[in-house]
Design a protein around this motif. Structure first.
Motif, short mmCIF file in Angstrom:
data_model
loop_
_atom_site.label_atom_id
_atom_site.label_comp_id
_atom_site.label_asym_id
_atom_site.label_seq_id
_atom_site.Cartn_x
_atom_site.Cartn_y
_atom_site.Cartn_z
N LEU A 1 0.86 -1.18 0.00
CA LEU A 1 0.00 0.00 0.00
C LEU A 1 0.90 1.23 0.00
O LEU A 1 1.77 1.36 0.86
N THR B 1 3.33 0.16 3.03
CA THR B 1 2.92 -0.81 4.05
C THR B 1 2.67 -2.13 3.33
O THR B 1 2.08 -2.13 2.24
N VAL B 2 3.10 -3.22 3.96
CA VAL B 2 2.98 -4.53 3.28
C VAL B 2 1.89 -5.38 3.94
O VAL B 2 1.76 -5.43 5.16
N ARG B 3 1.09 -6.02 3.12
CA ARG B 3 0.07 -6.97 3.56
C ARG B 3 0.34 -8.31 2.88
O ARG B 3 0.76 -8.33 1.72
N GLY C 1 -7.75 -2.07 3.34
CA GLY C 1 -7.34 -0.67 3.34
C GLY C 1 -6.60 -0.26 2.08
O GLY C 1 -6.05 0.85 2.00
N SER C 2 -6.62 -1.13 1.05
CA SER C 2 -5.87 -0.83 -0.17
C SER C 2 -6.75 -0.11 -1.19
O SER C 2 -7.92 0.18 -0.93
N ASN D 1 -0.74 -11.15 7.31
CA ASN D 1 -0.14 -9.94 7.87
C ASN D 1 -1.00 -8.75 7.48
O ASN D 1 -1.41 -8.69 6.32
N PRO D 2 -1.31 -7.79 8.33
CA PRO D 2 -0.80 -7.57 9.67
C PRO D 2 -1.22 -8.67 10.66
O PRO D 2 -2.21 -9.34 10.44
#
Lengths: 263, 438
Positions: A55, A63-65, A132-133, A87-88
């Motif tokens: 993201l 931020t990584v998912r 949230g992306s 993840n998270p």
């Protein structure tokens, strides 16, 4: 002599009519191409992969998912898929089961690991943002052709000489979009770019598909994008979705896509 | 003693990541600092502040026909020793008898959640609960279970055998969410026997779940020791002729055998989700009655067993999308105890005829910010209200904070004793949790 002339005119008119009727309307051509696209992408049997999503906000911070997923093709109806969030960490173990249908709303269930609870969710949630992306659940789900109206717009040639079809796709059911403009590679029979228009008709975001890989399932060759970059035109945010260690032709057990398999 | 267990548990927890070497073994956990601050009640004996450390771990081993799950939690409270707990939630093995997993055998401790509704949970009764945890999301203790599962079409049949009664956990005498008593070890009533502290007792049940188009349906039958409607009192009493007189000051929870039949229904109706739960409970009339503490305090000193009753809950759920990415989930639920009178209803449950309206606003951003609110109102008993407000968000990918306020108002209506929610009147509190996930 006069009769001969009339017959000639009649024959010419009939021929002209045949030519006119043979010319495909944009809607019919759009639907035909969508069906060809579907046929080209069917027959994968089952798929499994690890996925990562980055993201990127308007200030370029990332931020990584991470997720894992598997999909099973069904003969009589839409695909069944299971996604597990990794993840998270606070959502690790959350699972989402989707049964898509060729017609009507899809069925979706969410497993909340902390409560050990399987919860049915309404099809309205498909328009929600995915973790949230800039992707929504409907962008990533199976997209059955019966749920859209198609219209062929034009063909274009790529710099490499590949023919690209431009199709307009309008949802028949409730959706986060009013329409989507799809660019389809004739060679790979796969979307390489989609422009998404919001409900007001304004361009909302653009998804660019890349890193195509060819998979062989039986005698069939199927192309899949390993990356989608989704840029939100209105907020300047972006998300990059990548597939890792993807396998096609995987024979999943049907019980892995039952509601009970979530627990 | 509990603390010793907890330290051992922490050591295992720290070793735990090193155990995760095998590919088929996965694990996760959390460590949480919890702060809870009640409204001052001006009483010296009660504990108005809690500072505790909560941990939970889980490992799953899933390969071929075998699956093993191990999950448990522990809490140590620096201000209230009675709040410290260590509990096993899941510790079971399952084995698929066939390749498609249509026939599965399972044995071990297991946590169940059969509920469809968000707040009221009449159907969710198998596991014993930690009554010293969140009122609307009570922690559960795993139930020793032997289970056989058969799958058919889009449905499942489960047959259960529960050989042991798992004792619920009660708040200590100084807790603000307890009754102010030192609760003794639970007793399971078996006919005339009111002294059984041996919890090995045969219990069984079955459940059918089926998905039909847009609906999920389940039906169940249970014959087990009830966990939610104990008679709190004593079996040490004499009959003076003028009435019963307790001969001990010990307060014991007595649990009775019950047959429960019920089900759940969940239906997607366009953008709405309709939820329904129903149960009917019949307690064993051959089981002896005991002297309840409520009746002693009320001056009537009567012998009781839980009253037979039905319980129903219905709920609706709707999701709005607002401000582009935000989700607003609104829900309303109602619950009622049926087939009994008002007095018995009040004795049976805090939520004997209540409604709840609530909303959850998810910002849907990277930090996962979320606000939620709900209001619970008693429709039968005057001036009984609970208001909850909470906020949570991620601090990092591994750390999350949860905070909230709970307001409870249920003024005492008669001077002799506190009934139902009255025991929690003015026991509202604010809380703050900081959780590290691993």
């Amino acid at each position: 002599m006069i009769i001969r002339k009339y017959l000639l005119v009649l024959a010419l008119m009939l021929s002209f009519g045949t030519i006119l009727s043979a010319k495909e309307s944009p809607a019919a051509k759009g639907l035909r191409l969508a069906k060809e696209l579907e046929v080209a992408n069917r027959g994968f049997v089952g798929e499994s992969s690890e996925m990562e999503m980055i993201l990127i906000d308007a200030y370029k911070s990332k931020t990584v998912r991470q997720m894992t997923g598997k999909t099973m093709e069904t003969k009589s109806d839409g695909d069944k898929s299971l996604m597990v969030f990794q993840n998270p960490k606070d959502v690790k173990g959350t699972k989402m089961l989707t049964h898509t249908h060729k017609k009507g709303d899809d069925d979706q269930w969410l497993f909340l690991p902390s409560l050990r609870r399987v919860k049915r969710i309404s099809s309205r949630s498909k328009t929600s943002s995915f973790m949230g992306s800039e992707f929504s659940y409907e962008d990533l789900g199976s997209q059955e052709i019966d749920k859209y109206h198609f219209k062929w717009i034009k063909n274009i040639k790529s710099k490499k000489g590949d023919t690209h079809y431009i199709l307009e796709r309008r949802p028949k059911q409730k959706s986060g979009y009013s329409k989507m403009l799809m660019t389809i590679s004739k060679k790979m029979m796969s979307a390489i770019k989609i422009d998404y228009y919001d409900r007001k008709g304004d361009l909302l975001k653009t998804g660019v598909f890349g890193n195509f890989k060819q998979y062989k399932v039986g005698d069939k060759k199927i192309y899949r994008a390993s990356l989608i970059e989704m840029k939100n035109i209105q907020t300047k945010k972006a998300s990059v979705f990548t597939w890792k260690s993807r396998k096609l032709g995987v024979k999943h057990r049907s019980r892995d896509f039952n509601k009970k398999s979530l627990k | 003693m509990k603390k010793d267990f907890f330290f051992l548990y922490c050591i295992i927890l720290n070793l735990f990541p090193n155990l995760l070497i095998a590919d088929d073994l996965s694990g996760q956990g959390e460590v949480r600092v919890e702060i809870r601050n009640f409204l001052e009640d001006q009483l010296d004996d009660t504990i108005d502040r809690n500072l505790s450390v909560f941990t939970r771990f889980e490992t799953t081993y899933d390969v071929g026909p075998f699956k093993h799950v191990l999950r448990g939690f522990g809490r140590v409270d620096g201000h209230d020793d009675d709040r410290s707990i260590i509990a096993l939630e899941d510790a079971y093995f399952s084995y698929s008898l066939d390749e498609d997993g249509e026939y599965v055998l399972l044995g071990g401790y297991k946590t169940f959640n059969w509920s469809t509704t968000e707040f009221f949970h009449p159907v969710d009764v198998i596991n014993s609960k930690n009554f010293d945890s969140d009122l609307d999301n009570q922690e559960k203790k795993g139930e020793l279970t032997l289970e056989f599962e058969i799958s058919f079409f889009d449905g499942v049949i489960n047959v259960f055998y529960f050989p042991k009664f798992e004792e619920p956990n009660y708040p200590g005498p100084n807790s603000r969410i307890g009754g102010g008593y030192q609760i003794e070890r639970a007793v399971t009533i078996n006919g005339e026997d009111t002294t059984s502290s041996q919890y090995l007792t045969p219990q069984y049940g079955a459940r059918v779940t089926q998905t039909v188009a847009d609906a999920d349906l389940s039906l169940h039958y249970l014959n087990h020791i009830d966990r939610n409607f104990p008679i709190i009192g004593t079996n040490d009493y004499i009959n003076s002729g003028a009435g019963y007189i307790a001969t001990t000051s010990e307060v014991v929870p007595f649990y009775y055998k019950v047959q429960q039949v019920g089900g759940t229904y969940q239906q997607v109706l366009s953008d709405w989700i309709l939820k329904f739960e129903y149960v009917n409970r019949s307690f064993d009339v051959s089981d002896v009655e005991v002297l309840s503490i409520k009746s002693i305090l009320a001056g009537s000193a009567k012998l009781q067993r839980p009253a037979d009753h039905s319980e129903v809950a219905i709920g609706i759920d709707y999701l709005f999308h607002i401000f582009k990415k935000c989700e607003l989930n609104v829900f309303a639920e109602a619950a009622s105890i049926l087939n009994t009178d008002e007095e018995a209803r009040a004795e049976l449950s805090l939520f004997q005829r209540d409604v709840m309206v609530g909303a959850r606003l998810a910002i849907n951003d990277v930090m996962g910010r979320e606000f939620s609110f709900n209001l619970v109102k008693d429709l039968e008993r005057k001036n009984e209200t609970i208001i909850n407000f909470s906020y949570n968000q991620r601090v990092t990918d591994n750390i999350k904070l949860n905070s909230g306020i709970r307001y409870i108002s249920a003024p005492q209506k008669i001077s002799l004793y506190k009934e139902g929610l009255e025991a929690f009147d003015e026991d509202g509190y604010a809380y703050f949790h900081l959780t590290r996930f691993f």
